[in-house]
Each structure stands twice: as C-alpha cells, then as structure tokens.
Design an enzyme around this catalytic site. Structure first.
Site, short mmCIF file in Angstrom:
data_model
loop_
_atom_site.label_atom_id
_atom_site.label_comp_id
_atom_site.label_asym_id
_atom_site.label_seq_id
_atom_site.Cartn_x
_atom_site.Cartn_y
_atom_site.Cartn_z
N ASN A 71 0.95 -1.06 -0.43
CA ASN A 71 0.08 -0.30 -0.19
C ASN A 71 0.96 1.05 0.35
O ASN A 71 2.14 1.09 0.51
CB ASN A 71 -0.71 0.56 1.11
CG ASN A 71 -0.51 -0.36 2.33
OD1 ASN A 71 0.19 -0.46 2.90
ND2 ASN A 71 -0.84 0.30 3.51
N GLU B 238 0.40 4.92 0.58
CA GLU B 238 -0.02 6.63 1.10
C GLU B 238 -0.03 7.98 1.40
O GLU B 238 1.52 8.06 -0.04
CB GLU B 238 -0.83 6.06 2.82
CG GLU B 238 -1.15 4.67 2.94
CD GLU B 238 -1.34 4.49 4.79
OE1 GLU B 238 -0.69 5.70 5.51
OE2 GLU B 238 -2.26 3.59 4.86
N CYS C 164 -4.70 0.64 -2.40
CA CYS C 164 -4.18 -0.62 -1.38
C CYS C 164 -3.04 -1.00 -2.15
O CYS C 164 -3.07 -1.62 -3.39
CB CYS C 164 -5.07 -1.14 -1.63
SG CYS C 164 -6.81 -0.71 -0.52
N GLU D 44 -3.10 -4.59 -2.81
CA GLU D 44 -3.88 -5.50 -4.19
C GLU D 44 -3.49 -4.68 -5.30
O GLU D 44 -3.61 -5.59 -6.34
CB GLU D 44 -4.88 -5.96 -3.27
CG GLU D 44 -5.06 -6.41 -2.69
CD GLU D 44 -5.68 -5.92 -1.12
OE1 GLU D 44 -5.04 -5.08 -1.20
OE2 GLU D 44 -5.72 -6.25 0.20
N CYS E 144 -10.34 -5.27 0.42
CA CYS E 144 -11.32 -4.33 0.79
C CYS E 144 -12.06 -4.54 -0.58
O CYS E 144 -12.20 -5.21 -1.93
CB CYS E 144 -10.67 -2.54 0.43
SG CYS E 144 -10.18 -2.37 -1.08
N CYS F 143 -10.91 -3.53 -3.95
CA CYS F 143 -9.69 -4.15 -4.49
C CYS F 143 -10.50 -5.53 -4.48
O CYS F 143 -9.46 -6.22 -5.57
CB CYS F 143 -8.59 -4.74 -3.68
SG CYS F 143 -8.17 -3.56 -3.34
N1 THU Z 1 -5.14 -1.76 2.52
C1 THU Z 1 -4.71 -1.81 1.41
O1 THU Z 1 -3.59 -2.09 1.48
N2 THU Z 1 -6.01 -3.12 0.96
C2 THU Z 1 -6.94 -3.31 1.76
O2 THU Z 1 -7.61 -4.31 1.38
C3 THU Z 1 -7.52 -3.01 2.84
C4 THU Z 1 -6.20 -1.56 3.33
C5 THU Z 1 -4.60 -0.30 3.36
C6 THU Z 1 -5.34 1.12 2.92
C7 THU Z 1 -4.56 1.69 3.36
O3 THU Z 1 -3.17 2.34 2.81
C8 THU Z 1 -4.09 1.18 5.32
O4 THU Z 1 -4.80 -0.07 4.39
C9 THU Z 1 -5.09 1.54 5.55
O5 THU Z 1 -6.73 1.27 5.76
#
Ligand code: THU
Length: 162
Positions: A62, A64, A73, A75, A112, A115
């Site tokens: 991920n 940010e 994310c 994925e 999520c 994804c």
């Molecule tokens: N996140 C992912 O990378 N994948 C997911 O399927 C759920 C959430 C990340 C997004 C964000 O940077 C952190 O997790 C917290 O939500």
C-alpha cells in the site's frame, strides 16, 4: 417472491505449517514484503504477492499520501504492475498479509471492496481461477479457491451493453 442466498466457502488453517511448502514460501515472502509498505499515516502496512503461471512472483504494497484519499491499496498496486509488465500471464495464487503499528497481526485480513472488484476483473481476463491466501504475520491462514468467492454478484463486463 423468492428468497435467495449466497454461500461462501473457504478453508481455514491454524497455522501456515499446515499448508504445502510452496504455499509456506508464498506466505513467508508476503509477510516479509509488508515491512516495505509506505503507510506512515495509518501505520497499517499491507502486502500482496502473486505467483504467476510461469513461476514468477510480483508484489505490491500500500502507498499512502498526505492527501489521504489518493492512497493505493497493496492489491491494486500489484495488479497494476502485473497488468503492465506481464499482461498475458495468468495469476495462479495471491497471498495478502499485513503488519500494524497499533495491533497484533495474528488474524487474516480480507481485501477491501474496491480491491475485490479489481481482483475479479483480473480473474475474468483468463480462463482459470485465482486462488487466494489471507494471513497476518502469524496464526491462521484462510484459503479461497477463487477471488470471485469474495465478491458475489460482482459487476462484470457482460453487464455492460455493447
Ligand atoms: N489497505 C490495503 O492496502 N488493502 C486492503 O485491502 C485494505 C486496506 C490499506 C489502505 C491503507 O493504506 C491502509 O491499508 C489502512 O486502510
């Protein structure tokens, strides 16, 4: 009127040691990759690692941003990389893991909703299924035969009028 329902089936393993050596390798690599995620705002680092039909591995973490909503994310970072560098190569297995600054990491997390939709799209590009392993840094592993199992009634290309 008729009641309908979906049933989602998956396997849970107490520990990675209950899986094959190949799966254990995939899981251990994914767990390590999570450390490299860029998640200074949430402190929640996610890794996604794909094993391709030709044996190569491609991962994503991920990413940010100070502008929170533009974060990506793990994925979808991984899927974008695969679709860029090896668009014709089928994904056989994906493992997802995480590390959290604020809590332990001994229970699996699931992708999520956004994804899930992206994973289903990728699966639909090929004839085979993409198997999914979900786990933390330790403990239980969940196994889904197909990423589509996580998104019943997904929106697909055949829903679009051509
Ligand atoms: N996140 C992912 O990378 N994948 C997911 O399927 C759920 C959430 C990340 C997004 C964000 O940077 C952190 O997790 C917290 O939500």
């Amino acid at each position: 009127m008729q009641h309908s329902s979906f049933e989602i089936q998956y396997k849970s393993f107490k520990d990675a040691s209950e899986l094959s050596e190949q799966d254990q390798f995939l899981i251990n690599e994914t767990r390590k990759i999570a450390t490299a995620a860029y998640a200074p705002y949430s402190g929640f680092k996610v890794a996604s690692l794909a094993q391709m039909e030709n044996g190569t591995m491609v991962h994503g973490t991920n990413q940010e941003n100070a502008s929170y909503p533009i974060g990506l994310c793990a994925e979808r970072v991984m899927l974008a990389a695969i679709s860029t560098i090896a668009p014709q190569v089928e994904i056989k297995n994906i493992c997802i893991s995480y590390i959290s600054d604020k809590q332990g990491s001994d229970v699996p997390i699931a992708p999520c909703g956004v994804c899930r939709q992206s994973l289903v799209e990728f699966e639909s590009r090929f004839s085979g299924n993409i198997r999914l392993l979900l786990t933390g840094q330790s403990g239980e592993v969940f196994e889904f035969n197909s990423v589509s199992d996580l998104l019943p009634m997904a929106f697909k290309k055949n829903n679009l009028i051509s």
